[in-house]
Design an enzyme around this catalytic site. Structure first.
Site, PDB file in Angstrom:
ATOM      1  N   GLU A 168      36.823  49.557  38.686  1.00 43.32           N
ATOM      2  CA  GLU A 168      35.355  49.708  38.775  1.00 43.32           C
ATOM      3  C   GLU A 168      34.910  51.129  39.103  1.00 43.32           C
ATOM      4  OE1 GLU A 168      33.923  46.636  41.409  1.00 43.32           O
ATOM      5  OE2 GLU A 168      34.582  45.051  40.057  1.00 43.32           O
ATOM      6  N   ASN A 217      40.504  49.449  34.978  1.00 47.37           N
ATOM      7  CA  ASN A 217      39.935  48.094  34.946  1.00 47.37           C
ATOM      8  C   ASN A 217      38.455  48.141  35.325  1.00 47.37           C
ATOM      9  OD1 ASN A 217      40.591  45.213  34.766  1.00 47.37           O
ATOM     10  ND2 ASN A 217      40.208  45.093  36.981  1.00 47.37           N
ATOM     11  N   HIS A 253      34.080  38.692  33.743  1.00 51.67           N
ATOM     12  CA  HIS A 253      33.354  37.662  34.509  1.00 51.67           C
ATOM     13  C   HIS A 253      32.127  37.334  33.670  1.00 51.67           C
ATOM     14  CE1 HIS A 253      35.985  38.127  37.899  1.00 51.67           C
ATOM     15  NE2 HIS A 253      35.820  39.426  37.846  1.00 51.67           N
ATOM     16  N   GLU A 286      40.297  39.301  34.449  1.00 54.46           N
ATOM     17  CA  GLU A 286      39.687  38.465  35.506  1.00 54.46           C
ATOM     18  C   GLU A 286      38.734  37.431  34.916  1.00 54.46           C
ATOM     19  OE1 GLU A 286      37.917  40.891  38.606  1.00 54.46           O
ATOM     20  OE2 GLU A 286      39.477  42.412  38.436  1.00 54.46           O
ATOM     21  N   ASP A 288      36.500  34.483  34.020  1.00 53.11           N
ATOM     22  CA  ASP A 288      35.884  33.219  34.429  1.00 53.11           C
ATOM     23  C   ASP A 288      34.540  33.105  33.717  1.00 53.11           C
ATOM     24  OD1 ASP A 288      34.399  35.024  36.054  1.00 53.11           O
ATOM     25  OD2 ASP A 288      35.533  34.487  37.847  1.00 53.11           O
TER      26      ASP A 288
HETATM   27  C1  XIL Z   1      37.049  39.248  44.600  1.00 56.12           C
HETATM   28  C2  XIL Z   1      37.846  38.093  45.205  1.00 56.12           C
HETATM   29  O1  XIL Z   1      37.916  37.064  44.254  1.00 56.12           O
HETATM   30  C3  XIL Z   1      37.170  37.607  46.474  1.00 56.12           C
HETATM   31  O2  XIL Z   1      37.978  36.639  47.124  1.00 56.12           O
HETATM   32  C4  XIL Z   1      36.904  38.767  47.416  1.00 56.12           C
HETATM   33  O3  XIL Z   1      36.161  38.320  48.525  1.00 56.12           O
HETATM   34  C5  XIL Z   1      36.150  39.879  46.719  1.00 56.12           C
HETATM   35  O4  XIL Z   1      36.855  40.275  45.555  1.00 56.12           O
HETATM   36  N1  XIL Z   1      36.217  42.255  40.587  1.00 56.12           N
HETATM   37  C6  XIL Z   1      37.481  42.514  41.057  1.00 56.12           C
HETATM   38  C7  XIL Z   1      38.139  41.563  41.992  1.00 56.12           C
HETATM   39  O5  XIL Z   1      38.107  43.489  40.602  1.00 56.12           O
HETATM   40  O6  XIL Z   1      39.023  42.197  42.864  1.00 56.12           O
HETATM   41  C8  XIL Z   1      37.100  40.770  42.768  1.00 56.12           C
HETATM   42  O7  XIL Z   1      37.787  39.792  43.533  1.00 56.12           O
HETATM   43  C9  XIL Z   1      36.115  40.132  41.820  1.00 56.12           C
HETATM   44  C10 XIL Z   1      35.377  41.196  41.037  1.00 56.12           C
END
Ligand code: XIL
Length: 379
Positions: A168, A217, A253, A286, A288
């Site tokens: 990020e 990422n 996401h 990641e 979802d």
């Molecule tokens: C999130 C986890 O899922 C949570 O449990 C934590 O509280 C915060 O981080 N982007 C990312 C991940 O790169 O590391 C994040 O994970 C979700 C968003």
């Protein structure tokens, strides 16, 4: 009598309707059922299927979560336990237990391992940025960053397949995200750009493990064309300057309204980086699919209608992933969580339903849909 007959009829109809629900589509009900087809096997010819877990999911071999993760996935990443605050909570105090356990599990199961993440603005302890209560100098921040990266990557050399070296770092409004990293390191080498903290992380990682896949990422680069362009410009400049970036991680996401044509456009934009680095690779890191729009805090029931919309979107998405794998870009799709119950998208006031497995480990309609897509495209 007539009333009893119609009552019996109604019950029978209800029973047959229940039997037709999608969770019975393939003869298995729960994610850990032996008869449930393993997701990663279904997708073997295109890409790995992974998921984000926590170390305690590995503790009980008879638990639904252990059976589910061992059965369906062949790539793993920690949801939190390999972030900077978990690995080095205070300077020089490294904690290896969780990652060591993960490495052993992946080795035993022939699964690949993602390391997430060596640098982030979040879940990164303050000590990286301070010196006697003041802002640390650029030199000191770089020294600490390099030390963290070198120590961690050296320990897991040859064991972690892909590292999210930075996470990020791209801003939402273009350019780089405003962070302590950017502010304190700035244009350290004086070449006119401020990619220096990113460059240092990649260079240190490459020195520590010449064979690990080094990824940058980020979120929304699969959904927002302008963010994909910002990522493109940053990676282009760094590749031209010889920074060893091997691939792009699309967090993904996404939502049930995500537009897959927009996604294709974003992949095309970033795919142009192959003009500079012909073997650049993409990973979905990641995944979802939440059922709410960002910022919507009202709770919704998971209705049949939402379920159908979600299944249709998962279908479109996996058809797109197969297309990208066949074009040679994509070789890994990792879910961010195991089941609807194990998702960071749940809030105390709002349950979410982003995954393929339900709260009670039931195989959701979208699981069957994703399997069906693989069946239809098998060669
Ligand atoms: C999130 C986890 O899922 C949570 O449990 C934590 O509280 C915060 O981080 N982007 C990312 C991940 O790169 O590391 C994040 O994970 C979700 C968003």
């Amino acid at each position: 009598m007539k009333r009893i007959t119609s009552l019996i009829l109604a019950v029978l109809m209800l029973l047959s309707l229940t039997a037709c629900t999608d969770s019975s589509r393939g003869g298995a009900t729960y994610s850990y059922d032996e008869e449930a087809p393993a997701l990663h096997e279904a997708y073997d010819q295109w890409f790995k299927i992974g998921c984000a877990i926590n170390s305690w999911n590995l503790d009980d071999l008879d638990s639904p979560e252990y059976k589910t993760l061992a059965k369906h996935f062949n790539a793993f990443v920690f949801e939190n336990e390999s972030k900077q605050d978990a690995i080095q909570p205070s300077e020089g105090n490294f904690r290896w237990d969780a990652m060591d356990k993960m490495v052993a599990f992946c080795e035993e199961n022939g699964a690949t391992l993602r390391g997430h993440t060596l640098l982030w603005h979040s879940q990164c302890p303050d000590w990286f940025f301070t010196d006697n209560g003041q802002d640390a100098s650029a030199e000191l921040v770089i020294e600490r960053l390099r030390n963290h990266v070198t120590t961690v990557v050296t320990r897991y050399k040859g064991k972690v397949d892909s590292w999210d070296v930075v996470n990020e770092v791209i801003g939402d409004g273009g350019g780089l995200r405003d962070s302590n990293w950017l502010r304190l390191v700035g244009d350290y080498d004086g070449d006119g750009d401020k990619y220096d903290f990113i460059e240092q992380a990649f260079l240190a990682a490459r020195e520590a493990d010449p064979d690990a896949r080094l990824m940058i990422n980020d979120y929304s680069i699969e959904a927002s064309e302008s963010k994909a362009v910002s990522m493109y410009l940053a990676v282009k400049k760094m590749l031209e300057d010889g920074i060893p970036i091997d691939g792009i991680g699309f967090q993904s996401h996404i939502g049930i309204n995500t537009n897959i044509d927009d996604m294709r456009r974003c992949f095309e934009i970033l795919g142009k980086l192959r003009e500079i680095k012909p073997d650049l690779i993409f990973e979905v890191t990641e995944l979802d699919m939440g059922v709410y729009n960002w910022g919507d805090n009202n709770e919704t029931e998971y209705t049949k209608e939402i379920e159908e919309q979600q299944s249709a979107k998962y279908r479109e998405l996996f058809e797109f992933y197969i297309e990208q794998a066949e074009l040679g870009y994509l070789d890994s799709v990792v879910f961010w969580g195991l089941s609807d119950n194990h998702s960071w998208l749940n809030k105390s006031e709002q349950k979410n339903y982003p995954m393929l497995f339900g709260r009670d480990w039931v195989l959701k309609d979208c699981y069957w849909e994703v399997l069906e897509v693989a069946e239809e495209h098998k060669k």
